[in-house]
Design a protein around this motif. Structure first.
Motif, PDB file in Angstrom:
ATOM      1  N   TYR A  67      38.044  64.405  44.519  1.00 10.80           N
ATOM      2  CA  TYR A  67      36.702  64.176  43.982  1.00 10.80           C
ATOM      3  C   TYR A  67      35.693  63.795  45.069  1.00 10.80           C
ATOM      4  O   TYR A  67      34.499  63.964  44.875  1.00 10.80           O
ATOM      5  N   GLU A  68      36.210  63.257  46.165  1.00  8.73           N
ATOM      6  CA  GLU A  68      35.323  62.827  47.243  1.00  8.73           C
ATOM      7  C   GLU A  68      36.054  62.988  48.567  1.00  8.73           C
ATOM      8  O   GLU A  68      37.240  62.680  48.669  1.00  8.73           O
ATOM      9  N   GLU A  69      35.364  63.481  49.561  1.00 11.66           N
ATOM     10  CA  GLU A  69      35.959  63.665  50.879  1.00 11.66           C
ATOM     11  C   GLU A  69      36.534  62.348  51.389  1.00 11.66           C
ATOM     12  O   GLU A  69      35.879  61.311  51.338  1.00 11.66           O
ATOM     13  N   GLY A  70      37.788  62.388  51.843  1.00 15.99           N
ATOM     14  CA  GLY A  70      38.432  61.199  52.384  1.00 15.99           C
ATOM     15  C   GLY A  70      39.270  60.436  51.377  1.00 15.99           C
ATOM     16  O   GLY A  70      40.005  59.529  51.765  1.00 15.99           O
ATOM     17  N   SER A  71      39.177  60.782  50.095  1.00 18.09           N
ATOM     18  CA  SER A  71      39.986  60.129  49.064  1.00 18.09           C
ATOM     19  C   SER A  71      41.066  61.096  48.596  1.00 18.09           C
ATOM     20  O   SER A  71      40.774  62.080  47.909  1.00 18.09           O
ATOM     21  N   ASP A  72      42.300  60.831  49.003  1.00 16.49           N
ATOM     22  CA  ASP A  72      43.421  61.702  48.675  1.00 16.49           C
ATOM     23  C   ASP A  72      44.202  61.096  47.513  1.00 16.49           C
ATOM     24  O   ASP A  72      44.611  59.930  47.568  1.00 16.49           O
ATOM     25  N   ILE A  73      44.429  61.868  46.479  1.00 17.71           N
ATOM     26  CA  ILE A  73      45.024  61.363  45.249  1.00 17.71           C
ATOM     27  C   ILE A  73      46.490  61.762  45.175  1.00 17.71           C
ATOM     28  O   ILE A  73      46.857  62.925  45.373  1.00 17.71           O
ATOM     29  N   LEU A  74      47.352  60.781  44.880  1.00 19.54           N
ATOM     30  CA  LEU A  74      48.778  61.039  44.729  1.00 19.54           C
ATOM     31  C   LEU A  74      49.122  61.316  43.269  1.00 19.54           C
ATOM     32  O   LEU A  74      48.655  60.629  42.359  1.00 19.54           O
ATOM     33  N   VAL A  75      49.973  62.335  43.080  1.00 19.46           N
ATOM     34  CA  VAL A  75      50.503  62.670  41.759  1.00 19.46           C
ATOM     35  C   VAL A  75      52.021  62.733  41.882  1.00 19.46           C
ATOM     36  O   VAL A  75      52.550  63.421  42.767  1.00 19.46           O
ATOM     37  N   ILE A  76      52.728  62.036  40.994  1.00 24.87           N
ATOM     38  CA  ILE A  76      54.189  61.959  41.069  1.00 24.87           C
ATOM     39  C   ILE A  76      54.789  62.717  39.898  1.00 24.87           C
ATOM     40  O   ILE A  76      54.446  62.462  38.731  1.00 24.87           O
ATOM     41  N   GLU A  77      55.658  63.658  40.205  1.00 25.49           N
ATOM     42  CA  GLU A  77      56.296  64.465  39.162  1.00 25.49           C
ATOM     43  C   GLU A  77      57.685  63.924  38.840  1.00 25.49           C
ATOM     44  O   GLU A  77      58.460  63.602  39.731  1.00 25.49           O
ATOM     45  N   ASP A  78      57.975  63.841  37.550  1.00 25.56           N
ATOM     46  CA  ASP A  78      59.322  63.552  37.073  1.00 25.56           C
ATOM     47  C   ASP A  78      59.897  64.880  36.583  1.00 25.56           C
ATOM     48  O   ASP A  78      59.592  65.328  35.467  1.00 25.56           O
ATOM     49  N   VAL A  79      60.691  65.521  37.430  1.00 25.94           N
ATOM     50  CA  VAL A  79      61.180  66.862  37.140  1.00 25.94           C
ATOM     51  C   VAL A  79      62.041  66.868  35.881  1.00 25.94           C
ATOM     52  O   VAL A  79      61.960  67.781  35.052  1.00 25.94           O
ATOM     53  N   THR A  80      62.858  65.848  35.727  1.00 27.61           N
ATOM     54  CA  THR A  80      63.762  65.784  34.570  1.00 27.61           C
ATOM     55  C   THR A  80      62.993  65.666  33.258  1.00 27.61           C
ATOM     56  O   THR A  80      63.290  66.359  32.275  1.00 27.61           O
ATOM     57  N   ALA A  81      61.984  64.804  33.246  1.00 26.91           N
ATOM     58  CA  ALA A  81      61.221  64.564  32.019  1.00 26.91           C
ATOM     59  C   ALA A  81      60.119  65.592  31.798  1.00 26.91           C
ATOM     60  O   ALA A  81      59.586  65.703  30.683  1.00 26.91           O
ATOM     61  N   GLY A  82      59.748  66.337  32.853  1.00 26.27           N
ATOM     62  CA  GLY A  82      58.658  67.295  32.733  1.00 26.27           C
ATOM     63  C   GLY A  82      57.303  66.626  32.589  1.00 26.27           C
ATOM     64  O   GLY A  82      56.408  67.117  31.896  1.00 26.27           O
ATOM     65  N   THR A  83      57.145  65.483  33.270  1.00 27.19           N
ATOM     66  CA  THR A  83      55.903  64.724  33.190  1.00 27.19           C
ATOM     67  C   THR A  83      55.395  64.396  34.596  1.00 27.19           C
ATOM     68  O   THR A  83      56.124  64.522  35.593  1.00 27.19           O
ATOM     69  N   VAL A  84      54.161  63.960  34.671  1.00 29.37           N
ATOM     70  CA  VAL A  84      53.587  63.471  35.926  1.00 29.37           C
ATOM     71  C   VAL A  84      52.904  62.144  35.661  1.00 29.37           C
ATOM     72  O   VAL A  84      52.478  61.849  34.532  1.00 29.37           O
ATOM     73  N   SER A  85      52.809  61.332  36.699  1.00 26.05           N
ATOM     74  CA  SER A  85      52.061  60.080  36.630  1.00 26.05           C
ATOM     75  C   SER A  85      51.121  60.006  37.815  1.00 26.05           C
ATOM     76  O   SER A  85      51.433  60.492  38.904  1.00 26.05           O
ATOM     77  N   ILE A  86      49.976  59.417  37.579  1.00 20.83           N
ATOM     78  CA  ILE A  86      48.972  59.222  38.623  1.00 20.83           C
ATOM     79  C   ILE A  86      48.801  57.717  38.774  1.00 20.83           C
ATOM     80  O   ILE A  86      48.209  57.061  37.912  1.00 20.83           O
ATOM     81  N   PRO A  87      49.385  57.128  39.834  1.00 14.30           N
ATOM     82  CA  PRO A  87      49.299  55.672  40.005  1.00 14.30           C
ATOM     83  C   PRO A  87      47.858  55.222  40.150  1.00 14.30           C
ATOM     84  O   PRO A  87      46.988  55.987  40.575  1.00 14.30           O
ATOM     85  N   ASN A  88      47.604  53.984  39.803  1.00 20.85           N
ATOM     86  CA  ASN A  88      46.289  53.390  39.993  1.00 20.85           C
ATOM     87  C   ASN A  88      45.907  53.475  41.471  1.00 20.85           C
ATOM     88  O   ASN A  88      46.619  52.979  42.338  1.00 20.85           O
TER      89      ASN A  88
END
Length: 256
Positions: A181-202
């Motif tokens: 969304y903004e230059e210099g801010s890199d967002i982490l996304v974590i995938e749970d392959v088994t559950a087929g879900t993702v989480s985006i930590p605060n």
């Protein structure tokens, strides 16, 4: 910054003022060898790796570097219990005005690569600075990231869509979206392959023009589209702690 007009307009008139960080023990000691945190807030997580033994060295100052026997009494708050202080009583070397509090893991194998660990460090006791006695900072396991190329991101929040580079952590189902969304801010996304879900930590996501850091948190599901490409369908909340939330918005990431 990509298409931030809408969220700025939504918040105008709600926000007033901004906090400012103050560094160093800038006060009159009046003959007392006060101790203080080197800075009250550190923006961005310390990188934890083998070179620093997965530890953080945080500066503690005192007002009189020639005083003998000065001790800084320390307290550390960290929610997961993975980290601790090497010592809760920090001594200064004669002639030195600064020493380092060391925050170290109880067991380096317990460090979760997907977690940004938040710390509150306090100096306490009769010689604690009345002004600069508390520091807030964070740490995260340093990841080895490799580019997968450009995917595509569609946002209802901004709104809009754009090509988005996707980085993958070596050996882990963790992805980084540089400057989402903004230059210099890199967002982490974590995938749970088994559950087929993702989480985006605060985590920090963009900076509001009124002087506030905006955070994001969320979750989602994993699917495959008609072209056989992986898709993260996410619900992301953009918010300013204790000030304002824009609520949860649907956002979609399509992989290369």
């Amino acid at each position: 910054m990509k298409k931030i007009i809408l969220p700025i307009l939504l918040l105008m008139g709600v926000l007033v003022g901004c906090d400012q960080d103050v560094e160093g023990p800038l006060f009159d000691a009046e003959g007392v060898d006060y101790v203080a945190v080197g800075t009250t807030f550190v923006d961005g997580a310390y990188a934890l790796n083998g070179d620093n033994e997965y530890s953080i060295m945080f500066p503690i100052h005192r007002t009189d570097k020639n005083a003998a026997g000065t001790v800084a009494n320390l307290e550390l708050t960290e929610g997961t219990g993975v980290f601790e202080l090497e010592t809760a009583q920090l001594s200064f070397t004669d002639g030195e005005g600064m020493a380092y509090a060391i925050v170290k893991p109880t067991d380096a194998s317990l460090i979760d690569p997907a977690t940004i660990y938040s710390f509150t460090l306090k100096v306490t006791g009769d010689n604690a600075s009345p002004l600069y006695n508390t520091a807030e900072f964070s740490g995260q396991l340093e990841l080895t990231l490799v580019s997968m190329g450009d995917g595509h991101f569609t946002s209802d929040f901004w709104p809009g869509d754009w090509p988005q580079e996707i980085l993958k952590a070596d050996g882990l189902d963790i992805y980084s979206l540089p400057g989402l969304y903004e230059e210099g801010s890199d967002i982490l996304v974590i995938e749970d392959v088994t559950a087929g879900t993702v989480s985006i930590p605060n985590q920090k996501v963009w900076y509001h023009s009124a002087g506030y850091q905006v955070f994001v948190v969320g979750s989602g599901t994993v699917s495959t589209n008609g072209e056989g490409k992986k898709v993260f369908s996410m619900s992301l909340e953009h918010y300013i702690p204790d000030v304002h939330s824009w609520g949860a918005w649907p956002e979609v990431l399509v992989f290369p």
